[in-house]
Write a protein that holds these residues in place. Structure first.
Motif, PDB file in Angstrom:
ATOM      1  N   GLY A   1       9.271   7.042  -1.195  1.00  0.00           N
ATOM      2  CA  GLY A   1       9.507   6.013  -2.201  1.00  0.00           C
ATOM      3  C   GLY A   1      10.817   6.217  -2.929  1.00  0.00           C
ATOM      4  N   LYS A   2      11.117   7.459  -3.293  1.00  0.00           N
ATOM      5  CA  LYS A   2      12.367   7.776  -3.991  1.00  0.00           C
ATOM      6  C   LYS A   2      13.567   7.420  -3.127  1.00  0.00           C
ATOM      7  CE  LYS A   2      15.090  11.773  -5.494  1.00  0.00           C
ATOM      8  NZ  LYS A   2      15.091  13.257  -5.652  1.00  0.00           N
ATOM      9  N   HIS A   3      13.518   7.756  -1.837  1.00  0.00           N
ATOM     10  CA  HIS A   3      14.660   7.495  -0.961  1.00  0.00           C
ATOM     11  C   HIS A   3      14.820   6.000  -0.689  1.00  0.00           C
ATOM     12  CE1 HIS A   3      14.951  11.740  -0.657  1.00  0.00           C
ATOM     13  NE2 HIS A   3      13.893  11.893   0.123  1.00  0.00           N
ATOM     14  N   VAL A   4      13.715   5.282  -0.547  1.00  0.00           N
ATOM     15  CA  VAL A   4      13.792   3.831  -0.374  1.00  0.00           C
ATOM     16  C   VAL A   4      14.433   3.198  -1.601  1.00  0.00           C
ATOM     17  CG1 VAL A   4      12.411   1.716  -0.282  1.00  0.00           C
ATOM     18  CG2 VAL A   4      11.915   3.600   1.283  1.00  0.00           C
ATOM     19  N   ARG A   5      14.015   3.636  -2.786  1.00  0.00           N
ATOM     20  CA  ARG A   5      14.604   3.118  -4.024  1.00  0.00           C
ATOM     21  C   ARG A   5      16.118   3.356  -4.034  1.00  0.00           C
ATOM     22  NH1 ARG A   5      13.589   1.921  -9.409  1.00  0.00           N
ATOM     23  NH2 ARG A   5      11.346   1.953  -9.074  1.00  0.00           N
ATOM     24  N   ASN A   6      16.548   4.556  -3.669  1.00  0.00           N
ATOM     25  CA  ASN A   6      17.976   4.872  -3.678  1.00  0.00           C
ATOM     26  C   ASN A   6      18.750   4.021  -2.680  1.00  0.00           C
ATOM     27  OD1 ASN A   6      17.818   6.812  -5.678  1.00  0.00           O
ATOM     28  ND2 ASN A   6      17.583   8.524  -4.254  1.00  0.00           N
ATOM     29  N   ILE A   7      18.168   3.805  -1.501  1.00  0.00           N
ATOM     30  CA  ILE A   7      18.856   3.016  -0.472  1.00  0.00           C
ATOM     31  C   ILE A   7      18.999   1.564  -0.916  1.00  0.00           C
ATOM     32  CG2 ILE A   7      18.654   2.098   1.878  1.00  0.00           C
ATOM     33  CD1 ILE A   7      17.281   4.807   2.595  1.00  0.00           C
ATOM     34  N   VAL A   8      17.909   0.971  -1.409  1.00  0.00           N
ATOM     35  CA  VAL A   8      17.966  -0.424  -1.866  1.00  0.00           C
ATOM     36  C   VAL A   8      18.961  -0.558  -3.019  1.00  0.00           C
ATOM     37  CG1 VAL A   8      16.662  -2.298  -2.944  1.00  0.00           C
ATOM     38  CG2 VAL A   8      15.631  -0.961  -1.098  1.00  0.00           C
ATOM     39  N   LYS A   9      18.924   0.389  -3.944  1.00  0.00           N
ATOM     40  CA  LYS A   9      19.822   0.324  -5.097  1.00  0.00           C
ATOM     41  C   LYS A   9      21.275   0.511  -4.677  1.00  0.00           C
ATOM     42  CE  LYS A   9      20.387   2.136  -9.775  1.00  0.00           C
ATOM     43  NZ  LYS A   9      19.838   3.046 -10.816  1.00  0.00           N
ATOM     44  N   THR A  10      21.535   1.453  -3.777  1.00  0.00           N
ATOM     45  CA  THR A  10      22.904   1.686  -3.318  1.00  0.00           C
ATOM     46  C   THR A  10      23.477   0.448  -2.648  1.00  0.00           C
ATOM     47  OG1 THR A  10      22.544   4.065  -3.019  1.00  0.00           O
ATOM     48  CG2 THR A  10      24.352   3.073  -1.784  1.00  0.00           C
ATOM     49  N   VAL A  11      22.709  -0.151  -1.739  1.00  0.00           N
ATOM     50  CA  VAL A  11      23.184  -1.346  -1.040  1.00  0.00           C
ATOM     51  C   VAL A  11      23.409  -2.491  -2.022  1.00  0.00           C
ATOM     52  CG1 VAL A  11      22.534  -3.127   0.630  1.00  0.00           C
ATOM     53  CG2 VAL A  11      22.172  -0.712   1.174  1.00  0.00           C
ATOM     54  N   SER A  12      22.492  -2.661  -2.969  1.00  0.00           N
ATOM     55  CA  SER A  12      22.631  -3.737  -3.951  1.00  0.00           C
ATOM     56  C   SER A  12      23.879  -3.549  -4.802  1.00  0.00           C
ATOM     57  CB  SER A  12      21.393  -3.794  -4.847  1.00  0.00           C
ATOM     58  OG  SER A  12      20.230  -4.048  -4.097  1.00  0.00           O
ATOM     59  N   CYS A  13      24.129  -2.317  -5.227  1.00  0.00           N
ATOM     60  CA  CYS A  13      25.286  -2.057  -6.081  1.00  0.00           C
ATOM     61  C   CYS A  13      26.603  -2.187  -5.318  1.00  0.00           C
ATOM     62  CB  CYS A  13      25.173  -0.664  -6.702  1.00  0.00           C
ATOM     63  SG  CYS A  13      23.878  -0.526  -7.964  1.00  0.00           S
ATOM     64  N   LEU A  14      26.618  -1.751  -4.069  1.00  0.00           N
ATOM     65  CA  LEU A  14      27.840  -1.858  -3.278  1.00  0.00           C
ATOM     66  C   LEU A  14      28.216  -3.307  -3.011  1.00  0.00           C
ATOM     67  CD1 LEU A  14      27.265   1.013  -0.689  1.00  0.00           C
ATOM     68  CD2 LEU A  14      29.042   0.945  -2.451  1.00  0.00           C
TER      69      LEU A  14
ATOM     70  N   LYS B   1       0.812  -1.218   0.000  1.00  0.00           N
ATOM     71  CA  LYS B   1       0.000   0.000   0.000  1.00  0.00           C
ATOM     72  C   LYS B   1       0.848   1.273   0.000  1.00  0.00           C
ATOM     73  CE  LYS B   1      -3.791  -2.498   0.576  1.00  0.00           C
ATOM     74  NZ  LYS B   1      -4.765  -2.682  -0.521  1.00  0.00           N
ATOM     75  N   THR B   2       1.945   1.278   0.761  1.00  0.00           N
ATOM     76  CA  THR B   2       2.707   2.506   0.954  1.00  0.00           C
ATOM     77  C   THR B   2       3.674   2.761  -0.194  1.00  0.00           C
ATOM     78  OG1 THR B   2       4.554   1.463   2.127  1.00  0.00           O
ATOM     79  CG2 THR B   2       2.615   2.067   3.438  1.00  0.00           C
ATOM     80  N   ALA B   3       4.142   4.008  -0.268  1.00  0.00           N
ATOM     81  CA  ALA B   3       5.120   4.372  -1.298  1.00  0.00           C
ATOM     82  C   ALA B   3       6.404   3.571  -1.133  1.00  0.00           C
ATOM     83  CB  ALA B   3       5.418   5.870  -1.222  1.00  0.00           C
ATOM     84  N   ALA B   4       6.795   3.311   0.118  1.00  0.00           N
ATOM     85  CA  ALA B   4       8.015   2.545   0.376  1.00  0.00           C
ATOM     86  C   ALA B   4       7.878   1.114  -0.130  1.00  0.00           C
ATOM     87  CB  ALA B   4       8.330   2.547   1.868  1.00  0.00           C
ATOM     88  N   GLN B   5       6.738   0.500   0.113  1.00  0.00           N
ATOM     89  CA  GLN B   5       6.515  -0.875  -0.335  1.00  0.00           C
ATOM     90  C   GLN B   5       6.494  -0.956  -1.858  1.00  0.00           C
ATOM     91  OE1 GLN B   5       2.841  -1.375   1.746  1.00  0.00           O
ATOM     92  NE2 GLN B   5       3.794  -2.208   3.595  1.00  0.00           N
TER      93      GLN B   5
END
Length: 332
Positions: free
Chosen positions: A313-326, A64-68
């Motif tokens: 939502g934008k910040h969650v996307r950036n955090i998940v992507k940053t961790v995945s790429c690192l 439901k949420t932007a983060a999810q």
């Protein structure tokens, strides 16, 4: 050198917008017994074939949420899922005006394989055979046959297969066949670190575990700390709490986890970290970094973002992507 994701394969061209495709799922099929459940709502180890990495579970009704929503769409951006039909993936992109209606899906499991570019999905939904085959598009030659006593329909490298009256598989043909093999008991179920760490994730609308998640990364050689080479598994969830996203990075040892914690604090720009040590261009305003906590616990590091800032939502996307790429190294 960190790999870059190729552009999404466009071998599947939808014959038109399929908003509203399918019928709302009224039941969820469980392939295994209650004794071997690894998640809520009927996901069992017998559903997912051995070697599946990443392993992602989505309770679509609870997203439901932007983060999810951002978490699901970011995970789907991995090149592992390039063979999923565009119309299917676009349904989970909140910015897209096309794609399936995800309200018609009860649950979704995304699976990878030993080949990083091959992946698929297991979908629980009360759809007709015609709706499922339509995912392949209407303007290309569809090859129909059977595999493991299940009908299978293929265009290019992508297949769909009806598993039961309320579930189907789609994705790279080899992965769809592996799902059928697991369904029939011809191959073993998922196991190892992927499953072990998945079981430990917090319950929420989205739960995932991966050794690698090949997203399009802008991290240049020399920007990535060697500490991340010791990360053995990454898990995450969108807990039903005041935490928008929770990630855990498991390391080879306690001392290795301590170094990972230091590196991730520096790279995310967490207050109190070494401002000169971070290797990345900072993408997070102060109200975001002030809302991120990084904890070193035994042999893993926990990252939590509360999500109180605008554009969560934008910040969650950036955090998940940053961790995945690192954590995506050339060796992986």
């Amino acid at each position: 050198m960190v790999s870059k994701r190729p552009s999404r394969r466009t071998i599947l061209v939808s014959g038109g917008t399929l908003i509203g495709l399918g019928i709302a799922g009224s039941s969820i099929w469980s392939f295994g017994s209650d004794d071997d459940q690894i998640g809520p709502g009927g996901l069992t180890i017998g559903t997912v074939p051995k070697g599946s990495d990443p392993l992602i579970w989505v309770d679509t009704d609870a997203v439901k949420t932007a983060a999810q929503k951002a978490t699901v769409s970011t995970l789907l951006d991995a090149s592992t899922f390039d063979d999923l039909p565009d119309v299917f993936v676009e349904g989970f992109d909140e910015k897209s005006q096309s794609g399936i209606d995800t309200n018609d899906i009860a649950e979704l499991v995304l699976v990878g394989s030993d080949t990083p570019t091959d992946g698929g999905a297991i979908v629980w939904a009360d759809w007709s055979k015609g709706d499922i085959v339509d995912l392949l598009g209407t303007d290309q030659q569809i090859k129909s046959g059977s595999y493991g006593d299940h009908p299978i329909h293929t265009v290019g490298k992508t297949s769909v297969s009806l598993l039961t009256d309320t579930s189907f598989a789609l994705g790279t043909t080899t992965v769809v066949k592996s799902i059928i093999d697991a369904r029939n008991g011809d191959v073993g179920p998922v196991g190892g670190d992927t499953l072990d760490k998945f079981e430990g994730t917090d319950h929420g609308a989205v739960r995932f575990s991966f050794n690698q998640l090949p997203l399009s990364c802008k991290i240049r050689p020399g920007q990535r700390s060697a500490a991340y080479d010791k990360v053995t598994q990454v898990v995450g969830a969108t807990p039903a709490s005041d935490v928008a996203i929770q990630l855990r990075l498991f390391a080879a040892s306690r001392s290795a986890a301590d170094k990972v914690a230091t590196a991730i604090r520096d790279d995310l720009g967490i207050p109190g970290s070494n401002d000169d040590a971070g290797n990345l261009d900072r993408e997070y305003p102060n109200e975001v970094t002030n809302d991120i906590t990084v904890r070193h616990e035994s042999d893993f590091v926990t990252i939590e973002y509360g999500g109180v800032a605008d554009d969560t939502g934008k910040h969650v996307r950036n955090i998940v992507k940053t961790v995945s790429c690192l954590t995506l190294s050339p060796e992986k």
